[in-house]
Write an enzyme that holds these catalytic residues in place. Structure first.
Site: not given
Length: 789
Positions: A345, A484, A604-605
């Site tokens: 993406w 994720e 994670k982000q």
């Protein structure tokens, strides 16, 4: 570092992989890592040459399972050029004594320059100057000039130049259990007295590769062909203080290239017609001058230097040459083998920048997706859904390329990879279609290929949404969001999460925009589209309903990352930071302990906060209002704070998104995250990953942070919208852009003012909308506007 030069002084074996990635040269068609020509692949060096879109599929036995992987292929190495005194050993920085060593990446000219002085003993020194280009004007050419100067001696120097097909994909240690032998049917031969050729093909995709080289030396050249390589050998006569030059000019073609009959013939013909090194430099420099003018970015200080490096690598991966290719956006550029060269993406972070400089490249990248629409529909059908399900990882033909297993280097265990459940990649593609058309004014694309993609992506989301009577809302279940680290509920027997807020809100946006596009289509085109897709009024009514009723979960007064996120345990962050220091890869740390991130409120982000990256505050509030949910500044600021303290930043994209969101929220911490995004690759903040390839999305995202994030620049409703935010650390900057037929529109922000210069042309005036007024700027006019801070 200087403003236009990236300098590495001294030789540091531990840093070579990082330097090789950051010194990669490319032109959008192919790229070659910045390895030293005399060094072969080993634990220190990794030369690699990659052609955009050149993939091959192999099956490997991993952990007792048959695993199929498609890789961007490491093609024959054109770089090798080694040298030694007669009777001596081949000279390399790893085997000889160095008096000086320096690498200069010259950004303005797209050239890599290397200077080394080898100590040969007894007062003898060999000075080597090399200049390397991957030609930006002719995308099939590369050249290497080597100048040898003897200091304190005279004598003979042997030089060998090779084309080497004895290469494998071995640039990422954790992939080495996978089969990396992609090339077969290697043949080598002589074309002319000073020219050689090499050809091979990929093992399963059967892409034929032709490579030819010409060696220019003042001494005779002897050719030795021995598969899998061909060698040109010459012996130079060195006299103290006199410089002797050897030029190597190379051409590369594959059977995927248009307008050729045979890649080997094309390569031999091209290298034979290529001019000398000096003339090649001239046209190469001109091409780079043109690119820099079109993508000009004027930022002072160290930040400006880093942004220039980022722009350099974006242009080497996605140049105007890309517009002629059937390729996507490789997440790690053409700079290495991480992620196996796949397309993710990341185009979500890349195309918004390209749209305003190289719209023809954006269009080509979207056509890559459109060509794979049929495969995406097949994937949706296989999942029991209507519409189009684009893969999380894509390669040659659009099927899902996400690995089934991934290796945790901390534990040594191979684990299931569920990231293919990131269906939100479809929303990213739809967002890029919309953004491209708004910036370029390309209604032909929007009404044809764009409308087809939007329709099928919207159809997938509508079919994936299920109505929950107890909530009175639609829900999307069994997905993975941008974070994720969370791919399942604790103790669940199957992967997937319900009502990921980012997924649901962007799905609602896709449905809304698609309805608008279909309503705005010319009637004949709308009829054609309906006939081709079986679209009817009942389906459109369903989309309208779902676009207003998708569930957005909340907890403790903040948006929930997914349903149930607030019920997860809190992670003892301080304890883990004390124990491990760097906890960016928290997933690996916990798995090695026998635990899982799925149990914790730890991301994670940016996930929820991605909404603040994609949508301006007013648009985001409008999206939530359409969903029947209140989103005021207090709720959003609480949400930002909540996830800010629960994110490990295990992705280079995380600092970028947090910096963008905090800047728009006018927060003092914004610059800290902006700096982390700028440092991501040059400081290798993810711990060794940059040596496997640069992070293209993060690099392009930092450019777009200046272009759109800090300026609040939007392209919508036929106007340029500006709503700049004050950032004390970056109060003065400027850039050029291309907007709906206007080439070279220049914007410069200086504290409280913005200057807008529109070059003379026969195009229509540009409407500029500020929060407090609208201004029309005519072609040939420059205006200064005071900003309403």
């Amino acid at each position: 570092m200087t403003g236009w030069t990236w300098e590495y002084e001294g030789y540091e074996p531990a840093d070579e992989r990082l330097r090789e990635s950051l010194c990669t040269l490319g032109n959008g068609y192919f790229a070659t890592r910045g390895a030293l020509p005399e060094c072969t692949a080993d634990d220190i060096h990794y030369p690699g040459t990659y052609v955009a879109g050149c993939y091959n599929r192999l099956t490997s036995d991993v952990a007792g399972r048959q695993v199929e992987n498609e890789d961007m292929v490491n093609l024959p190495n054109w770089l090798p050029l080694r040298f030694r005194t007669v009777g001596g050993s081949w000279l390399t920085p790893d085997t000889a004594t160095l008096l000086d060593h320096r690498m200069d990446l010259l950004l303005a000219s797209g050239m890599l320059e290397r200077r080394t002085r080898f100590d040969l003993g007894e007062g003898r020194v060999l000075s080597v100057l090399q200049q390397r280009i991957v030609h930006m004007a002719d995308p099939h050419l590369a050249a290497l000039r080597t100048e040898f100067t003897a200091e304190g001696f005279s004598g003979a120097l042997e030089v060998e130049a090779l084309l080497d097909a004895g290469v494998t994909n071995a640039g990422v240690p954790r992939y080495r259990e996978l089969d990396g032998r992609h090339l077969t049917h290697v043949q080598a031969g002589t074309a002319t007295p000073d020219g050689v050729w090499l050809r091979c093909r990929t093992r399963t995709s059967d892409i034929r590769v032709g490579m030819a080289a010409r060696l220019v030396s003042e001494e005779p050249v002897i050719v030795r062909n021995k598969r899998p390589r061909t060698t040109q050998h010459t012996v130079l006569s060195l006299t103290e203080g006199r410089t002797v030059t050897v030029d190597k000019i190379v051409a590369l073609h594959t059977s995927r290239d248009p307008a050729i009959s045979d890649p080997l013939y094309a390569a031999i013909d091209r290298v034979g017609r290529a001019p000398g090194f000096d003339d090649l430099l001239e046209s190469h420099f001109t091409a780079w001058d043109q690119l820099w003018r079109r993508a000009a970015l004027d930022v002072n200080g160290e930040s400006g230097r880093i942004l220039r490096l980022h722009l350099f690598h974006v242009l080497q991966t996605l140049s105007p040459h890309t517009a002629d290719l059937d390729v996507g956006v490789p997440a790690r550029g053409l700079h290495g083998e991480a992620y196996r060269g796949h397309v993710f993406w990341d185009e979500l972070f890349v195309l918004p920048f390209l749209n305003l400089h190289f719209p023809e490249v954006s269009r080509a990248l979207l056509r890559y997706r459109h060509r794979r629409l049929e495969q995406a529909r097949t994937s949706a059908l296989a999942a029991g859904r209507r519409g189009a399900l684009y893969p999380w990882q894509s390669g040659s033909d659009g099927r899902e390329e996400t690995q089934q297993l991934h290796l945790n280097p901390r534990s040594g265990r191979w684990l299931p990879d569920n990231s293919r459940l990131q269906f939100h990649v479809g929303s990213a593609i739809a967002y890029n279609v919309w953004q491209y058309c708004e910036a370029s004014g390309d209604m032909e694309f929007l009404h044809a290929k764009g409308a087809e993609m939007l329709l099928q992506i919207a159809r997938f989301w509508a079919d994936a949404a299920v109505y929950d009577d107890s909530l009175g809302r639609h829900r999307i279940k069994g997905v993975v969001g941008p974070d994720e680290y969370h791919d399942a509920y604790p103790g669940a027997s199957a992967p997937g999460l319900d009502d990921n807020a980012y997924t649901n809100v962007t799905a609602a946006w896709v449905l809304t925009r698609t309805l608008e596009v279909i309503d705005a289509l010319p009637e004949p085109r709308r009829r054609e589209l309906a006939e081709r897709t079986g679209l009817d009024g009942g389906e459109l009514e369903q989309w309208e309903d779902i676009s207003r009723t998708l569930h957005v979960p909340f907890h403790h007064g903040v948006i929930s990352q997914f349903d149930g996120y607030g019920e997860l345990a809190e992670l003892p962050w301080k304890e883990y930071r004390q124990r491990y220091g760097d906890i960016r890869r928290l997933d690996r740390i916990l798995e090695a302990e026998g635990d899982t991130v799925n149990r914790y409120q730890a991301s994670k982000q940016a996930d929820v906060l991605m909404l603040g990256y994609l949508f301006a505050p007013a648009e985001l509030r409008g999206l939530f209002r359409r969903l029947g949910v209140q989103l005021d500044d207090d709720i959003w600021h609480r949400t930002v704070d909540y996830y800010l303290h629960r994110t490990s930043h295990g992705s280079t994209l995380s600092g970028l998104v947090h910096g963008w969101v905090l800047a728009r929220a006018r927060r003092a911490e914004a610059w800290k995250f902006c700096q982390e995004a700028l440092q991501g690759d040059i400081a290798d903040v993810q711990g060794g990953t940059t040596g496997e390839g640069i992070h293209l999305g993060a690099m392009a995202g930092t450019l777009d942070l200046v272009q759109r994030g800090l300026t609040g620049l939007e392209t919508r409703e036929g106007a340029l919208w500006l709503d700049p935010v004050p950032l004390p650390e970056l109060s003065s900057y400027g850039f050029a852009l291309r907007y709906q037929g206007h080439w070279g529109v220049r914007l410069r922000l200086e504290r409280g003012d913005v200057d807008i210069a529109v070059p003379s042309s026969d195009a229509s005036p540009i409407e500029v909308r500020l929060p407090d007024r609208t201004v029309v700027v005519e072609p040939g006019e420059t205006v200064r506007l005071e900003l309403p801070y």
